[in-house]
Motif scaffolding. Structure first.
Motif, PDB file in Angstrom:
ATOM      1  N   ASP A  25      51.250  48.420  35.212  1.00  0.00           N
ATOM      2  CA  ASP A  25      51.128  49.435  35.947  1.00  0.00           C
ATOM      3  C   ASP A  25      50.426  49.103  37.165  1.00  0.00           C
ATOM      4  OD1 ASP A  25      50.421  51.887  37.006  1.00  0.00           O
ATOM      5  OD2 ASP A  25      49.778  52.606  35.226  1.00  0.00           O
ATOM      6  N   PRO A  26      51.162  49.409  38.398  1.00  0.00           N
ATOM      7  CA  PRO A  26      50.422  48.885  39.557  1.00  0.00           C
ATOM      8  C   PRO A  26      49.007  49.513  40.021  1.00  0.00           C
ATOM      9  CG  PRO A  26      52.701  49.526  40.000  1.00  0.00           C
ATOM     10  CD  PRO A  26      52.308  49.910  38.301  1.00  0.00           C
ATOM     11  N   ARG A  27      48.716  50.853  39.438  1.00  0.00           N
ATOM     12  CA  ARG A  27      47.498  51.513  39.470  1.00  0.00           C
ATOM     13  C   ARG A  27      46.272  50.757  38.877  1.00  0.00           C
ATOM     14  NH1 ARG A  27      49.687  57.123  37.489  1.00  0.00           N
ATOM     15  NH2 ARG A  27      50.714  55.742  36.068  1.00  0.00           N
ATOM     16  N   GLU A  28      46.673  50.277  37.621  1.00  0.00           N
ATOM     17  CA  GLU A  28      45.913  49.302  36.801  1.00  0.00           C
ATOM     18  C   GLU A  28      45.440  48.055  37.608  1.00  0.00           C
ATOM     19  OE1 GLU A  28      47.365  48.840  32.864  1.00  0.00           O
ATOM     20  OE2 GLU A  28      47.123  51.216  32.397  1.00  0.00           O
ATOM     21  N   THR A  29      46.468  47.470  38.029  1.00  0.00           N
ATOM     22  CA  THR A  29      46.400  46.316  38.672  1.00  0.00           C
ATOM     23  C   THR A  29      45.663  46.191  40.044  1.00  0.00           C
ATOM     24  OG1 THR A  29      48.934  45.542  37.928  1.00  0.00           O
ATOM     25  CG2 THR A  29      47.545  44.351  39.936  1.00  0.00           C
ATOM     26  N   LEU A  30      45.612  47.465  40.795  1.00  0.00           N
ATOM     27  CA  LEU A  30      44.837  47.678  42.042  1.00  0.00           C
ATOM     28  C   LEU A  30      43.444  47.892  41.481  1.00  0.00           C
ATOM     29  CD1 LEU A  30      47.187  50.046  43.972  1.00  0.00           C
ATOM     30  CD2 LEU A  30      46.550  47.693  44.362  1.00  0.00           C
ATOM     31  N   ASP A  31      43.078  48.623  40.489  1.00  0.00           N
ATOM     32  CA  ASP A  31      41.857  48.985  39.867  1.00  0.00           C
ATOM     33  C   ASP A  31      41.045  47.460  39.470  1.00  0.00           C
ATOM     34  OD1 ASP A  31      41.947  51.613  40.463  1.00  0.00           O
ATOM     35  OD2 ASP A  31      42.619  52.139  38.261  1.00  0.00           O
ATOM     36  N   TYR A  32      42.105  46.695  38.981  1.00  0.00           N
ATOM     37  CA  TYR A  32      41.305  45.340  38.639  1.00  0.00           C
ATOM     38  C   TYR A  32      41.009  44.444  39.604  1.00  0.00           C
ATOM     39  CZ  TYR A  32      41.170  41.016  36.212  1.00  0.00           C
ATOM     40  OH  TYR A  32      40.644  39.790  35.760  1.00  0.00           O
ATOM     41  N   SER A  33      41.847  44.321  40.663  1.00  0.00           N
ATOM     42  CA  SER A  33      41.449  43.821  41.737  1.00  0.00           C
ATOM     43  C   SER A  33      40.396  44.377  42.408  1.00  0.00           C
ATOM     44  CB  SER A  33      42.798  43.812  42.852  1.00  0.00           C
ATOM     45  OG  SER A  33      43.899  43.243  42.165  1.00  0.00           O
ATOM     46  N   TYR A  34      40.230  45.883  42.550  1.00  0.00           N
ATOM     47  CA  TYR A  34      39.079  46.272  43.251  1.00  0.00           C
ATOM     48  C   TYR A  34      37.686  45.978  42.378  1.00  0.00           C
ATOM     49  CZ  TYR A  34      35.791  49.903  44.982  1.00  0.00           C
ATOM     50  OH  TYR A  34      34.852  50.572  45.521  1.00  0.00           O
ATOM     51  N   GLN A  35      37.902  45.845  41.086  1.00  0.00           N
ATOM     52  CA  GLN A  35      36.733  45.550  40.353  1.00  0.00           C
ATOM     53  C   GLN A  35      36.484  43.995  40.551  1.00  0.00           C
ATOM     54  OE1 GLN A  35      34.950  47.588  38.406  1.00  0.00           O
ATOM     55  NE2 GLN A  35      33.743  46.077  37.735  1.00  0.00           N
ATOM     56  N   LYS A  36      37.390  42.984  40.642  1.00  0.00           N
ATOM     57  CA  LYS A  36      36.960  41.690  40.956  1.00  0.00           C
ATOM     58  C   LYS A  36      36.283  41.614  42.356  1.00  0.00           C
ATOM     59  CE  LYS A  36      38.199  39.510  37.373  1.00  0.00           C
ATOM     60  NZ  LYS A  36      37.267  38.865  36.623  1.00  0.00           N
ATOM     61  N   GLN A  37      36.735  42.337  43.281  1.00  0.00           N
ATOM     62  CA  GLN A  37      35.961  42.233  44.625  1.00  0.00           C
ATOM     63  C   GLN A  37      34.840  42.815  44.619  1.00  0.00           C
ATOM     64  OE1 GLN A  37      38.360  44.156  47.942  1.00  0.00           O
ATOM     65  NE2 GLN A  37      40.330  42.934  47.317  1.00  0.00           N
ATOM     66  N   LEU A  38      34.492  43.816  43.936  1.00  0.00           N
ATOM     67  CA  LEU A  38      33.100  44.497  43.867  1.00  0.00           C
ATOM     68  C   LEU A  38      31.982  43.315  43.219  1.00  0.00           C
ATOM     69  CD1 LEU A  38      33.378  48.219  42.538  1.00  0.00           C
ATOM     70  CD2 LEU A  38      32.941  47.265  44.699  1.00  0.00           C
ATOM     71  N   GLU A  39      32.547  42.561  42.127  1.00  0.00           N
ATOM     72  CA  GLU A  39      31.955  41.320  41.142  1.00  0.00           C
ATOM     73  C   GLU A  39      31.738  40.343  42.607  1.00  0.00           C
ATOM     74  OE1 GLU A  39      33.998  40.132  38.102  1.00  0.00           O
ATOM     75  OE2 GLU A  39      33.830  42.105  37.029  1.00  0.00           O
ATOM     76  N   LEU A  40      32.471  40.034  43.235  1.00  0.00           N
ATOM     77  CA  LEU A  40      32.282  38.939  44.110  1.00  0.00           C
ATOM     78  C   LEU A  40      31.262  39.686  45.198  1.00  0.00           C
ATOM     79  CD1 LEU A  40      32.985  36.364  45.600  1.00  0.00           C
ATOM     80  CD2 LEU A  40      34.954  37.374  46.752  1.00  0.00           C
ATOM     81  N   LEU A  41      31.365  40.703  45.544  1.00  0.00           N
ATOM     82  CA  LEU A  41      30.408  41.425  46.468  1.00  0.00           C
ATOM     83  C   LEU A  41      28.909  41.462  46.059  1.00  0.00           C
ATOM     84  CD1 LEU A  41      29.519  42.916  49.229  1.00  0.00           C
ATOM     85  CD2 LEU A  41      30.323  44.935  48.161  1.00  0.00           C
ATOM     86  N   GLN A  42      28.934  41.597  44.622  1.00  0.00           N
ATOM     87  CA  GLN A  42      27.624  41.620  43.878  1.00  0.00           C
ATOM     88  C   GLN A  42      27.110  40.229  44.003  1.00  0.00           C
ATOM     89  OE1 GLN A  42      25.798  44.175  42.824  1.00  0.00           O
ATOM     90  NE2 GLN A  42      27.363  45.695  43.553  1.00  0.00           N
ATOM     91  N   LYS A  43      27.923  39.081  43.820  1.00  0.00           N
ATOM     92  CA  LYS A  43      27.641  37.952  43.617  1.00  0.00           C
ATOM     93  C   LYS A  43      27.062  37.350  44.988  1.00  0.00           C
ATOM     94  CE  LYS A  43      30.706  36.255  40.074  1.00  0.00           C
ATOM     95  NZ  LYS A  43      31.590  35.213  39.791  1.00  0.00           N
ATOM     96  N   VAL A  44      27.773  37.873  46.071  1.00  0.00           N
ATOM     97  CA  VAL A  44      27.316  37.550  47.570  1.00  0.00           C
ATOM     98  C   VAL A  44      25.621  38.184  47.892  1.00  0.00           C
ATOM     99  CG1 VAL A  44      27.689  37.639  50.053  1.00  0.00           C
ATOM    100  CG2 VAL A  44      29.428  37.007  48.397  1.00  0.00           C
ATOM    101  N   ARG A  45      25.530  39.382  47.306  1.00  0.00           N
ATOM    102  CA  ARG A  45      24.296  40.104  47.450  1.00  0.00           C
ATOM    103  C   ARG A  45      23.263  39.471  46.852  1.00  0.00           C
ATOM    104  NH1 ARG A  45      26.442  46.524  47.023  1.00  0.00           N
ATOM    105  NH2 ARG A  45      27.309  46.509  49.322  1.00  0.00           N
ATOM    106  N   ARG A  46      23.615  38.965  45.587  1.00  0.00           N
ATOM    107  CA  ARG A  46      22.429  38.372  44.775  1.00  0.00           C
ATOM    108  C   ARG A  46      22.205  36.935  45.616  1.00  0.00           C
ATOM    109  NH1 ARG A  46      25.452  40.267  40.018  1.00  0.00           N
ATOM    110  NH2 ARG A  46      26.408  38.147  40.107  1.00  0.00           N
ATOM    111  N   GLY A  47      23.196  36.376  46.183  1.00  0.00           N
ATOM    112  CA  GLY A  47      22.919  35.238  46.984  1.00  0.00           C
ATOM    113  C   GLY A  47      21.892  35.436  47.888  1.00  0.00           C
ATOM    114  N   VAL A  48      22.225  36.553  48.775  1.00  0.00           N
ATOM    115  CA  VAL A  48      21.416  36.906  49.837  1.00  0.00           C
ATOM    116  C   VAL A  48      20.026  37.165  49.383  1.00  0.00           C
ATOM    117  CG1 VAL A  48      21.140  38.587  51.647  1.00  0.00           C
ATOM    118  CG2 VAL A  48      23.152  37.888  51.275  1.00  0.00           C
ATOM    119  N   ALA A  49      19.907  37.935  48.322  1.00  0.00           N
ATOM    120  CA  ALA A  49      18.692  38.178  47.761  1.00  0.00           C
ATOM    121  C   ALA A  49      17.669  36.994  47.352  1.00  0.00           C
ATOM    122  CB  ALA A  49      18.674  39.160  46.603  1.00  0.00           C
ATOM    123  N   ASP A  50      18.501  35.878  46.830  1.00  0.00           N
ATOM    124  CA  ASP A  50      17.923  34.613  46.445  1.00  0.00           C
ATOM    125  C   ASP A  50      17.365  33.928  47.567  1.00  0.00           C
ATOM    126  OD1 ASP A  50      18.490  35.086  43.894  1.00  0.00           O
ATOM    127  OD2 ASP A  50      20.310  33.856  43.720  1.00  0.00           O
TER     128      ASP A  50
END
Length: 264
Positions: A25-50
């Motif tokens: 389902d393309p909608r599920e694939t898009l949601d999954y990709s968006y979730q992965k990008q959010l996880e990457l963004l959280q890692k970058v923010r944690r790096g900035v905080a560290d």
């Protein structure tokens, strides 16, 4: 054998890819990709905080060393004022050692500050990309949902959808059975009208004329049999012959039964 195994592997991969394509389902694939990008963004923010935490720790150490350096300088000045040049020299030597540490920490602080700025800029850019992807994702999902709904409506109108096909088959079977029953009923009506389906067992009802004819025929047979028996009892062959022919013995007139039958 190697060629067979390669072919089997290719067939398996092709079928698996087709099955996955149907299940995707393309909608599920898009949601999954968006979730992965959010996880990457959280890692970058944690790096900035560290990095920011490390920078802040260095700043605290620098402040502490600078305070100690200022204290040693003050102590050396007081020792020199009291004529204790040796103590003043020792204080200045320790201050020089602290200054070297301060210099090293300042270099590290600048490095961490540069890394923090880079990570902060990267986080901001990534945040912008994630926001843009989210907007595009929602647009694509809405477009896909609308297209899917339009396709289902079109299939329903055209009758090629799976659900409508089942309904169409049920209607077709009902119409076929109805037509079959109507044809059977019409055929039975035609056979009844032609008399082909009359009661062949003889047990059915007869019309009035046939019933009267059967009654008269039965009565005549009884009268003839009675005359024959009378002739036999009389013992004369002529009487028996007359009884058989239907005439009464000793008269030239036909019997009453024969006359009734002729009249009828």
């Amino acid at each position: 054998m190697s060629g067979v195994m390669k072919r089997m592997g290719m067939i398996f991969r092709a079928k698996a890819n087709k099955a996955l394509d149907r299940a995707e389902d393309p909608r599920e694939t898009l949601d999954y990709s968006y979730q992965k990008q959010l996880e990457l963004l959280q890692k970058v923010r944690r790096g900035v905080a560290d990095v920011a935490t490390s920078r802040k720790r260095l700043e605290l150490q620098l402040n502490q060393l600078q305070g100690q350096s200022a204290k040693l300088e003050d102590q050396g000045r007081k020792a020199l004022a009291l004529g204790r040049e040796d103590l003043a020299r020792e204080a200045l030597a320790r201050r020089a050692s602290l200054q070297q540490q301060v210099s090293d920490l300042e270099v590290q602080h600048q490095t961490l500050q540069g890394e923090e700025e880079k990570l902060t800029l990267a986080a901001q850019r990534l945040q912008a990309k994630v926001d843009a992807f989210r907007t595009k994702k929602e647009t694509i999902k809405a477009t896909y949902t609308a297209a899917q709904a339009q396709t289902r409506i079109a299939e329903s109108f055209s009758g090629i959808s799976e659900e409508m096909s089942d309904v169409g088959l049920a209607i077709q079977r009902a119409e076929d059975k109805t037509a079959q029953l109507q044809a059977r009923a019409g055929a039975i009506d035609e056979l009844l009208a032609s008399g082909a389906l009359d009661d062949q067992s003889g047990l059915g009802s007869k019309d009035d004329i046939q019933a009267e004819l059967d009654r008269l025929s039965g009565g005549t047979d009884v009268e003839l049999e009675l005359q024959r028996m009378k002739a036999e009892l009389a013992g004369g062959p002529s009487a028996q012959q007359q009884a058989i022919e239907g005439g009464a013995p000793g008269t030239g007139q036909p019997s009453q039964t024969q006359h009734r039958f002729d009249k009828q």
